[in-house]
Structure formats: structure tokens, C-alpha cells
Scaffold this active site. Structure first.
Site, PDB file in Angstrom:
ATOM      1  N   HIS A   1      11.874  17.630 -39.826  1.00  0.00           N
ATOM      2  CA  HIS A   1      11.085  18.754 -39.310  1.00  0.00           C
ATOM      3  C   HIS A   1      10.455  18.476 -37.946  1.00  0.00           C
ATOM      4  O   HIS A   1       9.257  18.685 -37.736  1.00  0.00           O
ATOM      5  CB  HIS A   1      10.007  19.155 -40.314  1.00  0.00           C
ATOM      6  CG  HIS A   1      10.531  19.739 -41.580  1.00  0.00           C
ATOM      7  ND1 HIS A   1       9.735  20.406 -42.483  1.00  0.00           N
ATOM      8  CD2 HIS A   1      11.783  19.755 -42.112  1.00  0.00           C
ATOM      9  CE1 HIS A   1      10.470  20.812 -43.517  1.00  0.00           C
ATOM     10  NE2 HIS A   1      11.728  20.414 -43.305  1.00  0.00           N
TER      11      HIS A   1
ATOM     12  N   GLN B   1      16.819  13.918 -39.339  1.00  0.00           N
ATOM     13  CA  GLN B   1      16.935  15.082 -38.466  1.00  0.00           C
ATOM     14  C   GLN B   1      16.580  14.754 -37.015  1.00  0.00           C
ATOM     15  O   GLN B   1      16.597  15.630 -36.162  1.00  0.00           O
ATOM     16  CB  GLN B   1      16.025  16.202 -38.979  1.00  0.00           C
ATOM     17  CG  GLN B   1      16.395  16.704 -40.364  1.00  0.00           C
ATOM     18  CD  GLN B   1      15.380  17.680 -40.933  1.00  0.00           C
ATOM     19  OE1 GLN B   1      14.523  18.207 -40.227  1.00  0.00           O
ATOM     20  NE2 GLN B   1      15.472  17.934 -42.229  1.00  0.00           N
TER      21      GLN B   1
END
Length: 382
Positions: free
Chosen positions: A162, A98
Site C-alpha cells: 500500500h 508492492q
């Protein structure tokens, strides 16, 4: 902000999904043809395509569009011609999982100094972490000049999930809010000696903002505005000044939150979802000491972005929240009345929606995630 328009009354049964346990009804927009489907309140125009898009922002003076790609590319797209140019001077990023190049946001002072703010992921002692910086955008190049780092997520840890790193300015331009994910660790979100699982409030220069809830503790604690967050991937100030955040929950339990100073939103102690693999997490409950979401979703929609509409093109939607749903492959509208979240309307877009922004003329712009990567412009049908 306002109730559903009368013209949309017939759509409610098909497009409305309630929170906490109700799934979105079926019905797909299908391919973006530029004509819109019968009964849909907007027509859809595909205007561009990207490989790994993550965020976009309109420049206030020209309406030109900045688009980030996670791999580390920043594009400048001309509002009149649609021609796009790669911007030079972008920092080196860690493009993994991510991580990568994240948000982009013109400074409130952009008209005077050309400053833009960026977030990205860097490597360092302990692993990786999110970074926020600013630079002067020279649109004639185009290029970023005099890039400086203002803030770093603390601490750096192993893993590539995250990061969150969404950006928002207060209406007066005096405060910069940054969302900081829990890095898939959970427990640090309840530990206010670090900035994992928090939303921080900074000055435009990246210093802890005076008056923050934990200012007297000093260190990184002085940066914290709220804590107990998992992965807040949307951050936006409403026209009435309310700060909102959309947050990815675990297996279910996605949230739309009113962000208020000193509040603890409960992760990982409470959630309206369950842990992956079936582990139970207590639901939010009155009196538990945590701030419950204004709206939650179970099953998940995976909200990857948030904007609060303030244009005139869709008059009945002024003041409402729009979330881009990733796993939900939808554009989700939530009727807002001050800090209260009301009816929810779900438009099945048939692709993961990474970002949503309001254009200078009030059109709604939607950016699909990698794999589709279309940049779409939504205008009223008919």
C-alpha cells in the site's frame, strides 16, 4: 461522458456490471491477436512485452513511451520503430512486495526543460516508504540527470504494501498530486499528523501547496489535500478539471472517488466492503461525516490504475474513466458526467491489467501486470 454508442447496445447485457454487489458478466477477449473478436468495440494489437511493468507515460513532443518496471528499470520506447532502450540514472529502489519503481509522469514544462517525475520506494529509519523525485530526461542517452527527491511518505514503517504513489498534475501545472497509501495499517488514514492514507497537493518543487486545507497546522499536515484513503492506485484529472482517484478496498469495496479538498473518505471507519477474514465494516451512509465513492465494486475488481479518456478515436467515450482491474483481469469503463459516475462496462481481458493510458493519436494503451506483461494498443474495431 456520453451514453453508450448505439452500436454497442447489444453488448451491454454481456459487458455491463453495476456497482456494489453485481459481478461482471462472463465473456473473454482471449489472446490478443491484433484482430479483435466479433462484437468487441476495439481491435487489439500486442506491441511489446515486459517482465514487471507498473506504469507508462507518453512524452508530449515525440510520442515516445516511458515504461517503469517495479524491479527498478525505466524504458524509453521509440514511437516509430518500437525499439526500446533502458534509461540510465534511475534511483535505487526497494523491490519487495508492492514496492519498487512506481509512477512516471512528464512535467507540464517538459517541452521546455525535459523534466520528468518519478515515484519509488526507499528504505530508511523505521522501515520503507514512497518517494517522489524529478530529473531531466536526456533522450539521446537516454539517461536521467540531476535527480532530486521532492517528497517522502511520512512516516516510514515496516511492511511492503500500500505505497500507492501515483502522480497527477493540475491542468494549470501549478500543483502536483501524490496518492499515499495507508501501508496496510488502517488507523493512520484518520490521523492527519502523517501522510499515510492521504492524497497530498504539492507545488512542482515538492513544497506544500498554498491554500491546502490543513496549511495552518504546518509540518506534513500542510501537504494533505484529502485523507481517509486505503490504497489509491489511480489518480487522474478529467478534461473538466475534476480530480478522480481509483482505490483498492478491503475484501470488496473498491472505489472510484471524486477528490475534493478537505474531504475524508472514511477508511478504515467505513467501507462498502468487509475486512479480510469476515470482519464487518460499516457501509458508507448519508450523514456519517465521510465522503462516499461515486462508484464502488463488491466483489472486488482491484483497480490498479486510472485514466480519463479525452481523445477522438473513441468519440463516444470522451470524458469517461478507464480502470485497469488486477484481480478482475479486466478493462473497466465508467461513464462520467461531471462528478457523477454512471453506467459501467467491463471488458474481460483475461489478464491482470496494471496500467491504462491514452496515446497521442487517441488509441487506448493497456499494460498487463507481471506474468503476462503485454503492452496492448486498442483501436476501434472494423
Amino acid at each position: 461522458m456520453k451514453p453508450l454508442a448505439p452500436a454497442l447496445a447489444g453488448l451491454v447485457a454481456v459487458l455491463t456490471a453495476a456497482c456494489s454487489g453485481d459481478t461482471a458478466a462472463s465473456g473473454s477477449l482471449g489472446p490478443a491477436t491484433g484482430e479483435g473478436d466479433d462484437g468487441w468495440p476495439f481491435a487489439v494489437e500486442e506491441v511489446d512485452r515486459f517482465d514487471e511493468p507498473w506504469a507508462m507515460a507518453f512524452l508530449p513532443d515525440t510520442g515516445d513511451l516511458l515504461i517503469t518496471e517495479r524491479s527498478g528499470t525505466l524504458h524509453l520506447r521509440d514511437a516509430d520503430s518500437g525499439e526500446r532502450t533502458e534509461v540510465a540514472g534511475v534511483p535505487e529502489v526497494v523491490d519487495a512486495g508492492q514496492g519498487g519503481l512506481g509512477d512516471v509522469l512528464p512535467a507540464p514544462s517538459y517541452a521546455e526543460d525535459g523534466m520528468v517525475y518519478l515515484s519509488w520506494v526507499e528504505a530508511g529509519d523505521g522501515g520503507t516508504g514512497a518517494v517522489v523525485g524529478r530529473a531531466e530526461l536526456d533522450t539521446s542517452g537516454p539517461r536521467l540527470d540531476d535527480l532530486e527527491v521532492l517528497w517522502r511518505q511520512t512516516p516510514k514503517v515496516d511492511g511492503d504494501g500500500h505505497f500507492s504513489h501515483r502522480l497527477a498534475f493540475s491542468p494549470d501545472g501549478e500543483h502536483l498530486f501524490v496518492s499515499s497509501g495507508d501501508r496496510q495499517l488502517g488507523a493512520p488514514a484518520q490521523d492527519t499528523t502523517n501522510t499515510l492514507g492521504t492524497i497530498v497537493r504539492l507545488t512542482p518543487d515538492g513544497e506544500p501547496a498554498p491554500g491546502n486545507p490543513l496549511a495552518d497546522r504546518g509540518g506534513v499536515s500542510a501537504e494533505i489535500w484529502t485523507w481517509g484513503h486505503r490504497n489509491p492506485l489511480g489518480l487522474e484529472v478529467a478534461p473538466d478539471g475534476t480530480l478522480w482517484s481509483s482505490e483498492m478496498g478491503p475484501e470488496g469495496g473498491d472505489e472510484l472517488n471524486v477528490i475534493e479538498a478537505g474531504s475524508n473518505y472514511g477508511w478504515p471507519e467505513v467501507s462498502d466492503g468487509s475486512d479480510y477474514g469476515g470482519g464487518e465494516i460499516p457501509d458508507h451512509a448519508e450523514g456519517d461525516g465521510f465522503t462516499a465513492p461515486a462508484r464502488s465494486w463488491n466483489p472486488s475488481i482491484s483497480p490498479g490504475s486510472l485514466t480519463i479518456y479525452d481523445g477522438e478515436m473513441f468519440e463516444d467515450w470522451r470524458g469517461d474513466a478507464f480502470l485497469g482491474a488486477l484481480s478482475g483481469e479486466a478493462l473497466v469503463r465508467v461513464d462520467l458526467d461531471g462528478p457523477t459516475a454512471g453506467d459501467t462496462e467491463v471488458f474481460d481481458m483475461g489478464a491482470r491489467i496494471r496500467a491504462v493510458e491514452e496515446g497521442p493519436d487517441g488509441a487506448i494503451w493497456v499494460l498487463e501486470d507481471e506474468g503476462a506483461g503485454r503492452l496492448l494498443r486498442l483501436t476501434p474495431a472494423g
